[in-house]
Design an enzyme around this catalytic site. Structure first.
Site, PDB file in Angstrom:
ATOM      1  N   ALA A  53       0.863  -1.191   0.000  1.00  0.00           N
ATOM      2  CA  ALA A  53       0.000   0.000   0.000  1.00  0.00           C
ATOM      3  C   ALA A  53       0.893   1.232   0.000  1.00  0.00           C
ATOM      4  O   ALA A  53       2.110   1.128   0.178  1.00  0.00           O
ATOM      5  CB  ALA A  53      -0.877   0.006   1.244  1.00  0.00           C
ATOM      6  N   LYS A  54       0.329   2.369  -0.225  1.00  0.00           N
ATOM      7  CA  LYS A  54       1.063   3.631  -0.082  1.00  0.00           C
ATOM      8  C   LYS A  54       0.027   4.732   0.114  1.00  0.00           C
ATOM      9  O   LYS A  54      -1.115   4.609  -0.307  1.00  0.00           O
ATOM     10  CB  LYS A  54       1.882   3.927  -1.347  1.00  0.00           C
ATOM     11  CG  LYS A  54       3.069   4.800  -1.079  1.00  0.00           C
ATOM     12  CD  LYS A  54       4.216   3.985  -0.520  1.00  0.00           C
ATOM     13  CE  LYS A  54       5.458   4.794  -0.286  1.00  0.00           C
ATOM     14  NZ  LYS A  54       6.615   3.936   0.008  1.00  0.00           N
TER      15      LYS A  54
END
Ligand code: NAD
Length: 416
Positions: free
Chosen positions: A105-106
């Site tokens: 994720a980011k």
């Protein structure tokens, strides 16, 4: 959803090349080209002059076949959905490559943190956390620091999340201060990991580190620690740079002196004992080891041919374009890809998460030894495959990573 911009296109092209090479299942391939979920949130923030400014925030969750989502949060003016999506995909590969039970994720907010006060950053961080609160959690998605964020920002996220839950939840973020459940060695982990990788790579190439000069682009969490670690290994660090520009001294820079100067003066370019080098020409200075540790797409087809290094270690995520990769390979430059070179950060984030869940904390020596072990093992796994398949270290690393995620997806099957 389809997300297009040049950085995300680069990530998708890497996936295509890898999928072709390993003959990835076509259904899995189609799914991996898109994130599981992408959130865009408005982040109204009270400024010091009492006005309210609305920032845009993102959290992209790429794939959780291997475990909870994991990835940093970036505060930078260039943050956009395409960039965050690419970075989320790279996190999936990085966690998979080094064998962590995490997906990728980011997140980020489009803002210039250097132009905001501490109070404004705190307000913005708390509201951003509240906006994504239902999508993060110690078993679902665990943020960490990235460009423009630090331990303090993680502490505010942890506090906001904990206030909503009614009890302290240290496992919601990693990279937080040791006093509130952070781990020893996390702050240094990415740069320290780069040091371990440089040792292995130099050994492989037969390079004597005490005879090598190095350049480090970016002087934040990753670049500063990398410069220190290279010094510890006996490498002569001849140039460092930040957003203001670079300084170069062929005799070598006294790193601790430069760190002190940067802390007091903020801009490296004003450091008195070195030649000032503006812009990307910094990367073309003579050296054996180059560590881009700033941002994406720094090495492109325009400048790749002019680089002088023998070993390029990607401290930043995505600093080298595919076209540049080809030129560097023809020149005989060994490129250690980001998902291997800078994986020290997420590995020690994993150690922090494990310690938080168990309420049992390790010594810094334990952290460093385990980190070194995981990176060294992965380096040799990647090297072996690249030699067997006659491909670059990047393609070999991606082949291992994508294969592992693909297997997990097929085992879990499609819920429909
Ligand atoms: P940071 O905000 O602490 O530091 C970034 C540094 O880069 C600053 O010194 C800044 O002045 C400099 N910089 C920005 N643009 C530049 C440019 N165009 N030229 C030269 N210098 C420039 O960020 P960080 O945490 O050190 O992250 C740097 C890179 O490393 C990012 O790509 C990030 O995704 C990656 N990374 C970070 C971690 C981590 O643990 N922090 C882990 C893995 C990868």
């Amino acid at each position: 959803m389809e997300v297009t911009n040049s950085i995300n296109e680069m990530a998708l092209r890497q996936l295509d090349l890898t999928a072709d090479r390993i003959g990835l299942d076509l259904n899995v391939r189609a799914r991996l080209g898109r994130p599981d979920r992408a959130l865009i949130v408005s982040v109204p923030t009270r400024m010091d002059n009492d006005s309210v400014r609305v920032f845009t925030g993102y959290r992209v969750q790429h794939n959780d076949a291997l475990g909870p989502f994991k990835g940093g949060i970036r505060y930078h003016p260039d943050v956009n959905l395409g960039e965050v999506s690419a970075l989320a995909m790279w996190m999936t590969w990085k966690c998979s490559l080094v064998g962590l039970p995490f997906g990728g994720a980011k997140g980020g907010i489009t803002c210039d943190p250097t132009a905001l006060s501490g109070k404004e950053i705190q307000g913005m961080t708390r509201r951003y956390t509240a906006e994504i609160l239902n999508f993060i959690g110690p078993q679902t998605d665990i943020p960490a620091p990235d460009m423009g964020t630090n331990e303090q920002v993680m502490a505010w996220i942890m506090d906001t999340y904990s206030q909503h839950k009614g009890y302290a939840v240290p496992g919601i973020v990693t990279g937080k201060p040791v006093d509130i459940g952070g781990t020893l060695g996390r702050r240094e982990a990415t740069g320290r990991g780069i040091g371990y990788i440089v040792e292995q790579a130099a050994n492989h190439l037969g390079m004597e580190l005490s005879k090598c000069n190095a350049l480090v682009q970016g002087f934040g969490n990753v670049g500063l620690v990398t410069a220190r670690e290279l010094g510890r290994l006996g490498v002569n660090v001849v140039g460092v740079s930040d957003r203001s520009g670079g300084i170069y001294n062929p005799k070598g820079l006294p790193i601790e002196n430069v760190v002190r100067f940067k802390k007091q003066n903020k801009k490296l370019l004003e450091y008195p004992q070195g030649e000032k080098i503006a812009g990307k020409e910094f990367l073309e200075l003579p050296c054996e080891i180059l560590v881009p540790s700033a941002t994406e797409m720094q090495i492109t087809k325009e400048n790749a041919g002019r680089l002088k290094c023998r070993l390029l270690v990607e401290g930043a995520n995505g600093p080298t374009t595919l076209e540049a990769d080809k030129i560097l390979s023809e020149k005989g430059v060994l490129v250690i890809p980001d998902i291997l070179a800078n994986a020290g950060g997420v590995i020690v984030s994993y150690f922090e998460w494990v310690q938080d869940l168990q309420n049992f904390f390790w010594t810094e020596e334990e952290v460093n030894n385990k980190l070194n072990g995981m990176l060294t093992r992965t380096f040799h796994e990647v090297l072996k495959l690249s030699q067997k398949e006659r491909v670059s270290l990047r393609l070999a690393a991606l082949m291992i990573a994508v294969q592992r995620v693909g297997r997990a997806m097929l085992l879990r099957g499609l819920y429909a």
